[in-house]
Design a protein around this motif. Sequence first.
Motif, PDB file in Angstrom:
ATOM      1  N   ASN A 129       0.846  -1.195   0.000  1.00  0.00           N
ATOM      2  CA  ASN A 129       0.000   0.000   0.000  1.00  0.00           C
ATOM      3  C   ASN A 129       0.884   1.249   0.000  1.00  0.00           C
ATOM      4  O   ASN A 129       1.753   1.383   0.856  1.00  0.00           O
ATOM      5  CB  ASN A 129      -0.901  -0.024   1.243  1.00  0.00           C
ATOM      6  N   PRO A 130       0.686   2.171  -0.974  1.00  0.00           N
ATOM      7  CA  PRO A 130       1.595   3.327  -1.088  1.00  0.00           C
ATOM      8  C   PRO A 130       1.591   4.221   0.153  1.00  0.00           C
ATOM      9  O   PRO A 130       2.613   4.817   0.478  1.00  0.00           O
ATOM     10  CB  PRO A 130       1.064   4.090  -2.293  1.00  0.00           C
ATOM     11  N   GLN A 131       0.434   4.324   0.825  1.00  0.00           N
ATOM     12  CA  GLN A 131       0.370   5.253   1.962  1.00  0.00           C
ATOM     13  C   GLN A 131       0.813   4.613   3.276  1.00  0.00           C
ATOM     14  O   GLN A 131       1.573   5.189   4.028  1.00  0.00           O
ATOM     15  CB  GLN A 131      -1.059   5.799   2.125  1.00  0.00           C
ATOM     16  N   GLU A 163      -0.070   0.813  -7.675  1.00  0.00           N
ATOM     17  CA  GLU A 163      -0.901   1.869  -8.259  1.00  0.00           C
ATOM     18  C   GLU A 163      -0.185   2.609  -9.374  1.00  0.00           C
ATOM     19  O   GLU A 163      -0.689   3.590  -9.891  1.00  0.00           O
ATOM     20  CB  GLU A 163      -1.347   2.837  -7.153  1.00  0.00           C
ATOM     21  N   PRO A 195       1.312   2.367 -13.187  1.00  0.00           N
ATOM     22  CA  PRO A 195       1.267   1.493 -14.366  1.00  0.00           C
ATOM     23  C   PRO A 195       2.634   0.909 -14.719  1.00  0.00           C
ATOM     24  O   PRO A 195       2.716  -0.179 -15.294  1.00  0.00           O
ATOM     25  CB  PRO A 195       0.774   2.421 -15.475  1.00  0.00           C
ATOM     26  N   PRO A 205      -3.349  -0.619 -12.751  1.00  0.00           N
ATOM     27  CA  PRO A 205      -3.815   0.674 -13.231  1.00  0.00           C
ATOM     28  C   PRO A 205      -3.609   0.824 -14.736  1.00  0.00           C
ATOM     29  O   PRO A 205      -2.604   0.342 -15.251  1.00  0.00           O
ATOM     30  CB  PRO A 205      -2.936   1.661 -12.465  1.00  0.00           C
ATOM     31  N   LEU A 206      -4.543   1.474 -15.378  1.00  0.00           N
ATOM     32  CA  LEU A 206      -4.524   1.659 -16.841  1.00  0.00           C
ATOM     33  C   LEU A 206      -4.349   0.331 -17.570  1.00  0.00           C
ATOM     34  O   LEU A 206      -3.645   0.244 -18.564  1.00  0.00           O
ATOM     35  CB  LEU A 206      -3.407   2.624 -17.253  1.00  0.00           C
ATOM     36  N   ASN A 207      -4.967  -0.730 -17.051  1.00  0.00           N
ATOM     37  CA  ASN A 207      -4.915  -2.060 -17.658  1.00  0.00           C
ATOM     38  C   ASN A 207      -3.511  -2.633 -17.767  1.00  0.00           C
ATOM     39  O   ASN A 207      -3.275  -3.546 -18.549  1.00  0.00           O
ATOM     40  CB  ASN A 207      -5.560  -2.048 -19.054  1.00  0.00           C
TER      41      ASN A 207
END
Lengths: 438, 314
Positions: free
Chosen positions: B149-151, B171, B173, B260-262
Amino acid sequence: MTTTLRRGRLILGGLSATLLLLSACMGGTTDDGKDDAAGYDPNAKVELTWWTGQTSEAQKVAEGLATEYTKLHPNVTIKAAPGAPTVDDLLTKLSAGFAGGSYPDISYAFGNWAGDLGASGKTQDLTSYVQEPSFGWNDMPPAAREVATSKGKVIGVPALVDNLAVIYNKKMFDEAGLPYPKDDWTWEDFRATAKKLTNPAKNQYGTAYSVSGSEDTTWHLWPLLWQNGGEILDGTKPTFNSDAGVKALETLRQIAVDDKSMYLDQTDEKYGPLFNSGRVGMMISGPWSLLDLKTAKLDYDVALLPGTNGDHTTVSGPDLWVLFDHSDANRAGATREFAKWLTSAETDAKWNLAVGNLPLRTTEKDTPAFKKYTEEYKGGQKFFDNLANAKKARPTVAGYEVLSRNVGDAIAQVLQGKATAKEALDAAAKKSADAVEE
Amino acid sequence: MALTFAATPRSAAPAGHRRPQSGRRALSRHLTGWAFAGPATLIVVGLSLFPAVWAFFISRAKWNGIAPATQVGWQNYQRLAGDPDMAAAAQHTLLLTALFVPASIVIGILVAIALNQKIRLIGFYRTCIFVPYVASAAATGILAGFVFNPQFGAANEILRNLGIPAQQFLESPGQAMYIICIIALWGEIGFTAVIYLAALQDIPKELIEAARTDGASPWRIFLHVTLPELRPVTVFTAIWQTITALQLFDLIYTTTRGGPLNSTQTVVYYIYELAFQTQRLGYGAAAAYLLFAVTLLLSALVIWYGRRRGTEAF
């Protein structure tokens, strides 16, 4: 030799049996043009199956309503079952039910399934039934009525109405010294406000947008498209990539890419909690957020969507009660009567308002139940008033889901600076063209 | 307590001494045989072969599961050839396979060698390595979602302590596919390590002793004795891990859902999306058949290559 022959014949027989079974499973029924409830006897003893799509609390309310209805009409027994663990799974359950011949009499359904369900040939045609004055069809919001209609045939009754508006955090506005949004604000105002609310040092964003590429990503764009004079489809031809569509997406791109004041959520699930914890100043969402906001004890209020040239058109995502035909006039007729009772102003107050949804009918606005609802859920009144701005509905054509996915991907690309609005929307329109073809 | 009922070859009567059997006895023998094989055969036919045949018929139709199907012949397959999303999904799958298969083999060999040492608590270490493989990929995915998790994730915490800026991981691409590969490796190393451990213990001790007597260094022993002995197992693991990589679904479903973005949308995930998210069952079935054909072809190629080199793994 004979064994081989016999075995060959066996395999052939097996294959043709398989083929027969397959065509039976993949086929549908065609409409005979007759009214499904012709010759309905209101006193016949019937048992109806009701898939509510609800869980826990709401399901208990539904079971209570079913019992109440049986008390009023002792010859009608209603089995109220959730049908599936989530509403999303109901479509799969219904399609399996169609193949196996065991589907309910009335089921909850998302509005965007209407095209597919209508094409199944298993739904009732309610077009003339809802026009009876006692039904009060015109008390329901026009967008919801439109969604219940597939190819000119009314296949169900609205079960839930909603719309999108802006929910804002009053504390963050006060801290930034900004006035609260007025009902006549514009997208330029929205952009400027979002910019002022953004504070990277404190991890605060002016607004948020889901870039998961799902329907949640897509339908937030439609109000902007409509406000600019665009349309999603012209017949079966995608037209969302018109100048209006490009301008709509460009508005969002400026906020996300140029100003960096938009939190981009890779899932659909994070921006709600982030808003509730005071990290996002303004969130575009619907009345379903009110329950969480109440729990989070946040000081918030609701404003209409920003407008373009005074047009504040919003989008509505109504859900439906779809009524199915079992070639039994008595069942069909009893199901209609039940649906009418369930969506009547008196019963709806015990159903939608009780579980925190907007009322289905405008006639409910003066009832004590609605007064209680607006007191319990702050902003409920604003969402109700905003129904007047939900003039348009998403198209109810088979293949909308494919189109939605392509547009969702396009929006995600643009908001993350990977493509221009024109390029992305043109590509999405090209990909969607043959999905919506017939 | 274990009882074995399997007949050893010695207990069977020699074929030449058998008297010709009457028809009834042959029938009863057949019936007994089918009584054993029948239930399993029914399950295989009903749950594997029948759906596979059905899927083929669906792949030649345009069908959303609800409305009547229209027969479209090979049109779904033709459309697949020109589908940019399919091409992108194939690229992502290739990238994942190209990273995952060699890495799982190399790391598997290294871990197996480490676990082949005679040290204290070796049973405990072996168990530790194998546990992630036993855990379901869905559970692994959810767990990894927390770590990356980035956060609030542990991975960024470690980077912060090392003075490296925080990353977006799943998260972003550009990074998501590599992170997926790392998570998949974490789960699958236990499997390759155990296979190689067994193979290492099968290498005759005399070979290594002979090499040592001839004055070969440990590195040369590894290179010229151990590695060639591991070749048949490597053919097997290569095929097995390729199939695993090609079919990886649950991990992607529980971490990125193709985003993200496929960027993590593999062929299998794309098939799921076609068939169950956008209700294009016919087109999805065609894509599934294409994947089946490619997997079959790849496996055949590796087996053919292995046989030509004289190492039979299957």
